[in-house]
Design a protein around this motif. Structure first.
Motif, PDB file in Angstrom:
ATOM      1  N   CYS A  50       0.815  -1.226   0.000  1.00  0.00           N
ATOM      2  CA  CYS A  50       0.000   0.000   0.000  1.00  0.00           C
ATOM      3  C   CYS A  50       0.845   1.271   0.000  1.00  0.00           C
ATOM      4  O   CYS A  50       0.582   2.178  -0.811  1.00  0.00           O
ATOM      5  CB  CYS A  50      -0.961  -0.023   1.188  1.00  0.00           C
ATOM      6  SG  CYS A  50      -2.214  -1.328   1.070  1.00  0.00           S
ATOM      7  N   PRO A  51       1.876   1.393   0.863  1.00  0.00           N
ATOM      8  CA  PRO A  51       2.700   2.597   0.788  1.00  0.00           C
ATOM      9  C   PRO A  51       3.434   2.734  -0.542  1.00  0.00           C
ATOM     10  O   PRO A  51       3.635   3.852  -1.035  1.00  0.00           O
ATOM     11  CB  PRO A  51       3.698   2.432   1.939  1.00  0.00           C
ATOM     12  CG  PRO A  51       3.195   1.341   2.788  1.00  0.00           C
ATOM     13  CD  PRO A  51       2.277   0.524   1.960  1.00  0.00           C
ATOM     14  N   GLN A  53       2.330   1.619  -3.443  1.00  0.00           N
ATOM     15  CA  GLN A  53       1.327   2.055  -4.414  1.00  0.00           C
ATOM     16  C   GLN A  53       1.129   3.561  -4.331  1.00  0.00           C
ATOM     17  O   GLN A  53       1.041   4.260  -5.361  1.00  0.00           O
ATOM     18  CB  GLN A  53      -0.002   1.349  -4.160  1.00  0.00           C
ATOM     19  CG  GLN A  53      -1.128   1.763  -5.102  1.00  0.00           C
ATOM     20  CD  GLN A  53      -0.832   1.370  -6.539  1.00  0.00           C
ATOM     21  OE1 GLN A  53      -0.631   0.198  -6.838  1.00  0.00           O
ATOM     22  NE2 GLN A  53      -0.801   2.344  -7.437  1.00  0.00           N
ATOM     23  N   ALA A  54       1.094   4.078  -3.116  1.00  0.00           N
ATOM     24  CA  ALA A  54       0.947   5.533  -2.939  1.00  0.00           C
ATOM     25  C   ALA A  54       2.150   6.268  -3.512  1.00  0.00           C
ATOM     26  O   ALA A  54       1.998   7.337  -4.133  1.00  0.00           O
ATOM     27  CB  ALA A  54       0.780   5.857  -1.453  1.00  0.00           C
ATOM     28  N   GLU A  57       1.965   6.458  -7.382  1.00  0.00           N
ATOM     29  CA  GLU A  57       0.981   7.373  -7.958  1.00  0.00           C
ATOM     30  C   GLU A  57       1.563   8.744  -8.277  1.00  0.00           C
ATOM     31  O   GLU A  57       1.034   9.462  -9.126  1.00  0.00           O
ATOM     32  CB  GLU A  57      -0.211   7.489  -6.999  1.00  0.00           C
ATOM     33  CG  GLU A  57      -1.041   6.204  -6.942  1.00  0.00           C
ATOM     34  CD  GLU A  57      -2.106   6.245  -5.860  1.00  0.00           C
ATOM     35  OE1 GLU A  57      -2.197   7.294  -5.160  1.00  0.00           O
ATOM     36  OE2 GLU A  57      -2.838   5.250  -5.713  1.00  0.00           O
ATOM     37  N   SER A  58       2.650   9.084  -7.592  1.00  0.00           N
ATOM     38  CA  SER A  58       3.289  10.379  -7.857  1.00  0.00           C
ATOM     39  C   SER A  58       4.707  10.236  -8.401  1.00  0.00           C
ATOM     40  O   SER A  58       5.437  11.219  -8.491  1.00  0.00           O
ATOM     41  CB  SER A  58       3.333  11.218  -6.566  1.00  0.00           C
ATOM     42  OG  SER A  58       4.063  10.543  -5.548  1.00  0.00           O
TER      43      SER A  58
END
Length: 260
Positions: A50-51, A53-54, A57-58
């Motif tokens: 999850c981290p 993936q975050a 995204e940027s």
């Protein structure tokens, strides 16, 4: 600070299964040294992706690939290399997600691969005092059999997974066998690539075994994985014997060429 200039040929490939908080740390370290970095989430259930993936995204230099079920390290690398070839990349540096492999050595490994693109660039572990003695000594058995199966072609360490592979021959090999999908990947890939005539380039790199307090996670199981390695080397020896005349001829030709 992330590495800015993306490579169009070489990428970092990190397979991950339930790697905990170390995955995000490993990815940050790798991105600081190289662009692009791809992570193959191999059926993880601990939320460690999850981290990342975050972050992705940027960060256009970071990409996540997902497998819904855990298939093993080799299966994750196969998935990643297939995607890399489809995207036009030619080489992949395999790097563990658990923080053992030094991200600061990525550039040196990639430079060696670019100098000799037809070779496999193999990290040779330099162990610290915290390394479990049973792991350090136990790998000598696999190294002996790998040396024999390749007629001492120069594989510095058969089990260390910090490597740069030419992706196409690895994918082609794996499409011809149902093996090489789990812990047997590293040793079998080195042997079979030597059989194809790819030369190993060895680079010593430090390896660090993290304690549980540091977040260290190991999926290695002594009984299960040593049994897997035993079966692998038995299988490789059966493949080695019919190849022996070709391997001997190739070594004699190399020695003759080196005299001129």
């Amino acid at each position: 600070m992330a590495a800015a200039s993306p490579s169009s040929t070489h990428l970092v490939l990190i397979p991950s299964f339930n790697s905990g908080a170390l995955l995000a740390e490993t990815v940050r370290s790798a991105r600081a040294e190289w662009n692009p970095v791809w992570v193959v989430v191999d059926g993880s259930t601990d939320g460690s992706d999850c981290p990342v993936q975050a972050m992705a995204e940027s960060d256009p230099g970071l990409r996540l690939l997902r497998l819904t079920r855990n298939g093993g390290k080799g299966a994750a690398l196969l998935h990643g290399m297939e995607a890399a070839l489809a995207a036009g990349f030619t080489h992949a540096l395999a790097m563990d997600a658990d923080g053992q492999h030094p991200a600061e050595e990525i550039g040196r490994m990639m430079a060696a691969s670019r100098t000799k693109p037809d070779a496999m660039v193999l990290g040779v572990p330099v162990f610290g005092p915290e390394a479990p003695a049973i792991r350090v000594k136990g790998r000598r058995v696999s190294n002996f059999w790998t040396d024999l199966e390749t007629l001492w072609s120069g594989v510095g360490d058969s089990l260390f997974g910090f490597r740069v592979y030419p992706a196409a021959p690895v994918v082609a090999l794996m499409h011809r066998t149902r093996w090489m999908r789990r812990y047997d990947f590293d040793a079998e890939a080195a042997v079979r690539l030597c059989w194809l005539g790819l030369k190993p380039v060895n680079i010593p790199v430090p390896v660090r075994y993290l304690s549980r307090e540091e977040g260290g996670i190991s999926h290695f199981r002594y009984g299960r994985d040593n049994l897997l390695l035993t079966g692998m080397h038995t299988r490789l020896m059966l493949g080695f014997l019919p190849r022996l005349p070709l391997l001997v001829w190739r070594r004699l030709r190399q020695r003759a060429a080196s005299r001129h």
